[in-house]
Design a protein around this motif. Structure first.
Motif, PDB file in Angstrom:
ATOM      1  N   MET A 142       0.848  -1.190   0.000  1.00 30.05           N
ATOM      2  CA  MET A 142       0.000   0.000   0.000  1.00 30.05           C
ATOM      3  C   MET A 142       0.884   1.240   0.000  1.00 30.05           C
ATOM      4  O   MET A 142       1.824   1.338   0.765  1.00 30.05           O
ATOM      5  CB  MET A 142      -0.908  -0.009   1.236  1.00 30.05           C
ATOM      6  N   ALA A 143       0.560   2.154  -0.868  1.00 27.69           N
ATOM      7  CA  ALA A 143       1.259   3.437  -0.902  1.00 27.69           C
ATOM      8  C   ALA A 143       0.483   4.410  -0.007  1.00 27.69           C
ATOM      9  O   ALA A 143      -0.723   4.612  -0.199  1.00 27.69           O
ATOM     10  CB  ALA A 143       1.344   3.959  -2.322  1.00 27.69           C
ATOM     11  N   CYS A 172      -1.684   7.164  -1.645  1.00 26.40           N
ATOM     12  CA  CYS A 172      -2.460   6.761  -2.812  1.00 26.40           C
ATOM     13  C   CYS A 172      -3.956   6.694  -2.489  1.00 26.40           C
ATOM     14  O   CYS A 172      -4.373   5.964  -1.589  1.00 26.40           O
ATOM     15  CB  CYS A 172      -1.979   5.405  -3.321  1.00 26.40           C
ATOM     16  N   CYS A 204      -5.346   3.095  -2.843  1.00 22.03           N
ATOM     17  CA  CYS A 204      -4.913   2.240  -1.730  1.00 22.03           C
ATOM     18  C   CYS A 204      -5.767   2.512  -0.500  1.00 22.03           C
ATOM     19  O   CYS A 204      -6.146   1.586   0.230  1.00 22.03           O
ATOM     20  CB  CYS A 204      -3.435   2.453  -1.427  1.00 22.03           C
ATOM     21  N   LYS A 205      -6.100   3.784  -0.270  1.00 27.04           N
ATOM     22  CA  LYS A 205      -6.957   4.149   0.865  1.00 27.04           C
ATOM     23  C   LYS A 205      -8.377   3.625   0.679  1.00 27.04           C
ATOM     24  O   LYS A 205      -9.019   3.190   1.640  1.00 27.04           O
ATOM     25  CB  LYS A 205      -6.963   5.662   1.057  1.00 27.04           C
ATOM     26  N   ILE A 250      -9.210   0.889  -1.112  1.00 31.96           N
ATOM     27  CA  ILE A 250      -9.104  -0.558  -0.927  1.00 31.96           C
ATOM     28  C   ILE A 250      -9.027  -0.911   0.554  1.00 31.96           C
ATOM     29  O   ILE A 250      -9.645  -1.876   1.006  1.00 31.96           O
ATOM     30  CB  ILE A 250      -7.884  -1.115  -1.688  1.00 31.96           C
ATOM     31  N   ALA A 251      -8.303  -0.116   1.330  1.00 33.58           N
ATOM     32  CA  ALA A 251      -8.150  -0.356   2.768  1.00 33.58           C
ATOM     33  C   ALA A 251      -9.416  -0.040   3.556  1.00 33.58           C
ATOM     34  O   ALA A 251      -9.523  -0.387   4.724  1.00 33.58           O
ATOM     35  CB  ALA A 251      -6.976   0.456   3.311  1.00 33.58           C
ATOM     36  N   ARG A 304      -5.379  -4.888  -5.987  1.00 36.16           N
ATOM     37  CA  ARG A 304      -5.182  -4.600  -4.558  1.00 36.16           C
ATOM     38  C   ARG A 304      -3.736  -4.225  -4.246  1.00 36.16           C
ATOM     39  O   ARG A 304      -3.484  -3.467  -3.320  1.00 36.16           O
ATOM     40  CB  ARG A 304      -5.612  -5.794  -3.708  1.00 36.16           C
ATOM     41  N   VAL A 305      -2.800  -4.751  -5.017  1.00 36.09           N
ATOM     42  CA  VAL A 305      -1.387  -4.422  -4.852  1.00 36.09           C
ATOM     43  C   VAL A 305      -1.104  -3.166  -5.671  1.00 36.09           C
ATOM     44  O   VAL A 305      -1.504  -3.069  -6.825  1.00 36.09           O
ATOM     45  CB  VAL A 305      -0.499  -5.590  -5.324  1.00 36.09           C
ATOM     46  N   HIS A 306      -0.404  -2.214  -5.071  1.00 35.99           N
ATOM     47  CA  HIS A 306      -0.126  -0.947  -5.748  1.00 35.99           C
ATOM     48  C   HIS A 306       0.878  -1.128  -6.881  1.00 35.99           C
ATOM     49  O   HIS A 306       1.968  -1.660  -6.689  1.00 35.99           O
ATOM     50  CB  HIS A 306       0.410   0.081  -4.739  1.00 35.99           C
ATOM     51  N   HIS A 361      -2.256   4.868  -9.548  1.00 41.05           N
ATOM     52  CA  HIS A 361      -2.416   3.465  -9.159  1.00 41.05           C
ATOM     53  C   HIS A 361      -3.118   2.833 -10.351  1.00 41.05           C
ATOM     54  O   HIS A 361      -4.182   3.308 -10.766  1.00 41.05           O
ATOM     55  CB  HIS A 361      -3.287   3.365  -7.900  1.00 41.05           C
ATOM     56  N   HIS A 421      -5.404   1.223 -12.881  1.00 42.06           N
ATOM     57  CA  HIS A 421      -6.832   0.924 -12.787  1.00 42.06           C
ATOM     58  C   HIS A 421      -7.454   0.857 -14.167  1.00 42.06           C
ATOM     59  O   HIS A 421      -7.070   1.574 -15.077  1.00 42.06           O
ATOM     60  CB  HIS A 421      -7.569   1.947 -11.909  1.00 42.06           C
TER      61      HIS A 421
END
Length: 115
Positions: A1-2, A5, A8-9, A11-12, A45-47, A99, A101
């Motif tokens: 996770m960056a 990003c 990433c936020k 996804i989290a 899911r992986v940056h 990221h 997409h």
């Protein structure tokens, strides 16, 4: 996770989104500024910074993103009428989130590409 990003936020779970599809590899959610009746973003899911970097470092994951895009089209009911996949890579593509997409667009007649 960056750490800085946006995706990433999302996804989290730190930023809310409307999930359309998810599995262990990808997270797909509605675009907050849709460019078509159906506009869903499929995000690994992986940056990875962009599609180019994703393709060179993890081609299997890139294939999973495409497969998930087709599943999103099926879920959204546009798999038979037609849809468009778009990756924006590089400055001229006006990318705003760094990221990788995939945009899944459809649900209506789409305009042509370019100028």
């Amino acid at each position: 996770m960056a750490a800085d990003c946006l995706f990433c936020k999302i996804i989290a779970g730190d930023i809310p989104s409307t999930v359309v599809y998810q599995d262990e590899s990808v997270y797909a959610f509605r675009d907050i500024s849709p460019q078509a009746r159906v506009h869903v973003l499929v995000v690994p899911r992986v940056h990875h910074e962009d599609a180019n970097e994703l393709a060179s470092s993890d081609p299997k994951l890139l294939a999973e993103v495409i497969t998930a895009g087709a599943e999103v089209a099926r879920i959204e009911g546009i798999d038979e009428s037609g849809y468009r996949f778009v990756f924006n890579t590089g400055d001229d593509a006006c990318r705003t989130v760094f990221h990788a997409h995939l945009h899944v667009l459809g649900g209506e007649q789409l305009a042509g590409f370019g100028r």
